[in-house]
Design a protein around this motif. Sequence first.
Motif, short mmCIF file in Angstrom:
data_model
loop_
_atom_site.label_atom_id
_atom_site.label_comp_id
_atom_site.label_asym_id
_atom_site.label_seq_id
_atom_site.Cartn_x
_atom_site.Cartn_y
_atom_site.Cartn_z
N VAL A 24 39.91 48.13 27.35
CA VAL A 24 39.97 47.52 28.66
C VAL A 24 40.11 46.00 28.51
O VAL A 24 39.38 45.36 27.75
CB VAL A 24 38.72 47.86 29.48
CG1 VAL A 24 38.77 47.17 30.84
CG2 VAL A 24 38.61 49.36 29.66
N TYR A 26 40.92 42.58 31.06
CA TYR A 26 41.18 42.02 32.39
C TYR A 26 41.70 40.59 32.24
O TYR A 26 40.93 39.64 32.24
CB TYR A 26 39.91 42.06 33.23
CG TYR A 26 39.43 43.46 33.55
CD1 TYR A 26 39.88 44.14 34.67
CD2 TYR A 26 38.53 44.10 32.70
CE1 TYR A 26 39.44 45.42 34.96
CE2 TYR A 26 38.09 45.39 32.98
CZ TYR A 26 38.55 46.04 34.11
OH TYR A 26 38.11 47.32 34.38
N VAL A 56 42.32 46.92 40.95
CA VAL A 56 42.83 47.13 39.60
C VAL A 56 43.24 48.59 39.48
O VAL A 56 42.48 49.50 39.86
CB VAL A 56 41.78 46.78 38.54
CG1 VAL A 56 42.34 46.97 37.14
CG2 VAL A 56 41.28 45.35 38.73
N THR A 60 44.00 50.22 34.23
CA THR A 60 43.65 48.81 34.00
C THR A 60 44.82 48.00 33.44
O THR A 60 44.62 46.96 32.82
CB THR A 60 42.43 48.67 33.05
OG1 THR A 60 42.77 49.08 31.72
CG2 THR A 60 41.24 49.47 33.56
N LEU A 63 47.10 44.85 38.29
CA LEU A 63 46.17 44.44 39.33
C LEU A 63 46.94 43.77 40.46
O LEU A 63 48.06 43.30 40.28
CB LEU A 63 45.08 43.51 38.77
CG LEU A 63 45.47 42.18 38.12
CD1 LEU A 63 45.75 41.08 39.15
CD2 LEU A 63 44.36 41.72 37.17
N SER A 264 35.52 48.93 39.42
CA SER A 264 36.43 49.46 38.40
C SER A 264 36.26 50.97 38.26
O SER A 264 35.23 51.54 38.64
CB SER A 264 36.17 48.78 37.06
OG SER A 264 34.82 48.97 36.65
N TRP A 289 33.45 38.50 39.96
CA TRP A 289 33.15 39.81 39.37
C TRP A 289 31.80 39.76 38.68
O TRP A 289 31.29 38.69 38.34
CB TRP A 289 34.26 40.29 38.45
CG TRP A 289 34.55 39.48 37.21
CD1 TRP A 289 34.29 38.16 36.98
CD2 TRP A 289 35.20 39.97 36.04
NE1 TRP A 289 34.73 37.78 35.74
CE2 TRP A 289 35.30 38.86 35.14
CE3 TRP A 289 35.71 41.20 35.65
CZ2 TRP A 289 35.90 38.99 33.89
CZ3 TRP A 289 36.30 41.31 34.40
CH2 TRP A 289 36.39 40.22 33.54
#
Length: 389
Positions: A24, A26, A56, A60, A63, A264, A289
């Motif tokens: 993962v 971001y 998202v 992942t 987004l 998520s 977040w």
Amino acid sequence: MPRALLFFVLFFGLIACKSTAPTVDYLGQQLPDSVPVVFAPDIVSKKGRLEHGISVAPDTRELAFGVLNENDFKGEIWSAQKHATGWDEPSVFEPLKGTSAYLPHFSPDGKSLLFAKSKHDTLTYLTDIWILRKNKGNWTGPEKLNDPISTSSREAMAGMTLERSVYFSSNSKGNGLADLYFSPFQNGSYQPAIPIVAVNTEQDEESIFISPNANYMIFSSYLSDESGPDLLISYKNSQGNWTIPKVLDQGINTANWERRPFVSIDHRLLFFTRMIFNSSGLEESDIYWVNTQKLFKPFVFNPIPETVVPLGKTVIIQLPLDYFKDIDDRGPLKIDHVGPLLDWVKFDSKKMTFTLAPDKTGTFELALQAEDSFSNTTVATVTVVVSDP
């Protein structure tokens, strides 16, 4: 062990490790802890730009988020994708370029994108719910989700479950404030919208995130003039009822406006929008977040009704083994009674039983506490009525 066999053991072991290792990413950001921080500073959340509402994709690798025009509050949706060489720079989402659109929300299967779009020839904030669908990796033309979802009123933030039911906000009650609704998807079409009575109040409930399995929701409600909209959570129990909403804590809610929640796909990260106002109006709007370790707490999943027991008799109350539940589900819950028990009450935490031998009549509350692996606790009570035989 023969060298050839050893080679294959090591080779397939490496494959197994590689296939299960988390990948993962971001936008290359360091994952947050239990204190909210601005998401992707200078990439997504830019100083002086009004970002709001992020989603998202479940893989992942994509987004989308909203950007407000500070002059007329028209909306623009921006997006970014991850490729073999990394993430590209966020830019205007091409399928909706030139459209006044807001609040993107990927479906749990990643094949659809819900969003709010301004009605034609109206004020920008008067919106309907629209959808884009992905076909062979490409987004098709937008399609309006008509009545019973989009009506002559304002319908805004919307989310979809795995069963394709849509949860959304609507101002259809006619007093200028929004409530939360859902429209079940059955027999290939959307059914009449149903208000979520358990969470709707006389205040404004507008932003909603619905989990893929519809087992919890996070939404914003205008609690007071001092705090503005704050984020709350409600869980669905075994009877299909929503629990009493609880205000999120741990620094998530502040005196500013917290709205537009998104969680998520692994339930480990909460994204939300924080809007800061000054005497002149909206000063800043950024996306934050936070890790959900302190967000999800045990809740009563399988409640039992009030129990009536006769005076002078020994009675065993068997609680369901899933009386408490935790969304994180990262370890067994520690369950025990809270405070001193009555002389005639015994509790077995392994068997989840109360043994009662009452010596007086009356109504009694037996308190239980559940604690998860992150030390989050919840106390619930079991009501016992002791009556004359």
